[in-house]
Motif scaffolding. Structure first.
Motif, PDB file in Angstrom:
ATOM      1  N   TRP A   1       0.765  -1.158  -0.134  1.00 45.15           N
ATOM      2  CA  TRP A   1       0.178  -0.027  -0.091  1.00 45.15           C
ATOM      3  C   TRP A   1       0.879   1.321   0.055  1.00 45.15           C
ATOM      4  O   TRP A   1       0.623   2.097  -0.753  1.00 45.15           O
ATOM      5  CB  TRP A   1      -1.041  -0.141   1.224  1.00 45.15           C
ATOM      6  N   LEU A  20       2.163   1.780  -3.298  1.00 46.64           N
ATOM      7  CA  LEU A  20       1.043   2.184  -4.578  1.00 46.64           C
ATOM      8  C   LEU A  20       0.344   3.494  -3.961  1.00 46.64           C
ATOM      9  O   LEU A  20      -0.224   4.156  -5.175  1.00 46.64           O
ATOM     10  CB  LEU A  20       0.271   0.896  -4.580  1.00 46.64           C
ATOM     11  N   ILE A  21       0.069   3.483  -2.811  1.00 47.68           N
ATOM     12  CA  ILE A  21      -0.899   4.852  -2.563  1.00 47.68           C
ATOM     13  C   ILE A  21      -0.277   5.474  -1.433  1.00 47.68           C
ATOM     14  O   ILE A  21      -0.874   5.421  -0.291  1.00 47.68           O
ATOM     15  CB  ILE A  21      -2.284   4.451  -2.247  1.00 47.68           C
ATOM     16  N   LYS A  49       0.132   8.506  -0.517  1.00 42.97           N
ATOM     17  CA  LYS A  49      -0.681   9.721   0.103  1.00 42.97           C
ATOM     18  C   LYS A  49      -1.910   9.275   0.853  1.00 42.97           C
ATOM     19  O   LYS A  49      -2.505  10.382   1.443  1.00 42.97           O
ATOM     20  CB  LYS A  49      -0.955  10.581  -1.130  1.00 42.97           C
ATOM     21  N   TYR A  50      -2.195   7.950   0.894  1.00 37.56           N
ATOM     22  CA  TYR A  50      -3.214   7.670   1.730  1.00 37.56           C
ATOM     23  C   TYR A  50      -3.222   6.746   2.919  1.00 37.56           C
ATOM     24  O   TYR A  50      -3.916   6.345   3.956  1.00 37.56           O
ATOM     25  CB  TYR A  50      -4.156   6.719   0.913  1.00 37.56           C
ATOM     26  N   ARG A 107      -0.011  13.194   2.899  1.00 38.94           N
ATOM     27  CA  ARG A 107       1.255  13.104   2.148  1.00 38.94           C
ATOM     28  C   ARG A 107       2.131  14.145   2.841  1.00 38.94           C
ATOM     29  O   ARG A 107       3.409  14.059   2.982  1.00 38.94           O
ATOM     30  CB  ARG A 107       1.076  13.829   0.922  1.00 38.94           C
TER      31      ARG A 107
END
Length: 228
Positions: free
Chosen positions: A180, A183-184, A186-187, A214
């Motif tokens: 995670w 891949l993501i 900022k979350y 972020r």
């Protein structure tokens, strides 16, 4: 730096407390709690207080702090808006109004959440209430105030949520967290990174007052623990 911590028994608060106790630049931590944390450390002192809508009985103990890390919060799941408002907004403002009177020179950092609604008019109840709380805090005359909006928080270093369902979810999702984060980014964030980001802001400030996930990750990467 002298730190005042609210919510030290919650998952986020546990992470923030850990980072504070590890940081040589933090001289002392006062945790305001309803129940004892169970932690023993030479820098940690706890004050037990039941009514989080009225801090007049202990306000003399809250003076002279450099930073407040406000990590107190509950899930809105299944709650009526009036109850959630009382816990989220009323308790936070009761603390902030006391602190701005007895420690006006402090930096106040409030842990909110990703998706908070600054307009206070959106569809989601929790986001409206969080937005109202943020807006009120930003208007208060502290030396500085910042709103931290983490996304999904992965607990680290043995820290656990007090909610059983969340504990199960974190245990299942933990092995996937590195993916995670790749891949993501900022979350997602960790309890460790939230704590380090808050220390970084308390020490050096930030270029914006509302800190999204972020921003918190970037602040954590910039954090450098002072030499002991």
């Amino acid at each position: 730096m002298k730190v005042l911590l609210f919510g030290a028994t919650g998952m986020v608060g546990q992470g923030v407390l850990r980072e504070c106790l590890l940081d040589p630049d933090v001289e002392s931590v006062l945790a305001v709690v309803r129940s004892a944390t169970g932690r023993q450390h030479e820098k940690l002192r706890e004050v037990l207080h039941e009514d989080f809508t009225d801090f007049s009985a202990i306000e003399g103990q809250l003076a002279g702090y450099d930073a407040c890390f406000f990590c107190l919060g509950v899930s809105a799941s299944g709650m009526k808006e009036a109850d959630y408002h009382r816990i989220t907004y009323d308790s936070t403002m009761a603390a902030a109004e006391t602190l701005v009177r007895v420690s006006p020179g402090m930096t106040f950092i409030y842990v909110s959440g990703q998706g908070t609604d600054s307009t206070e008019r959106g569809r989601w109840m929790w986001a409206r209430v969080k937005g109202k709380t943020e807006n009120a805090l930003l208007r208060m005359p502290f030396k500085a105030s910042y709103m931290a909006r983490p996304g999904y928080i992965q607990p680290r270093h043995g820290i656990v949520s007090k909610t059983r369902l969340y504990r199960v979810g974190y245990a299942l999702m933990g092995p996937l967290f590195p993916l995670w984060r790749h891949l993501i980014p900022k979350y997602v964030i960790t309890t460790e990174d939230v704590g380090r980001a808050m220390l970084q802001v308390a020490r050096h400030g930030a270029d914006r007052r509302v800190l999204e996930n972020r921003d918190l990750n970037a602040l954590s990467r910039a954090y450098s623990r002072p030499a002991s």
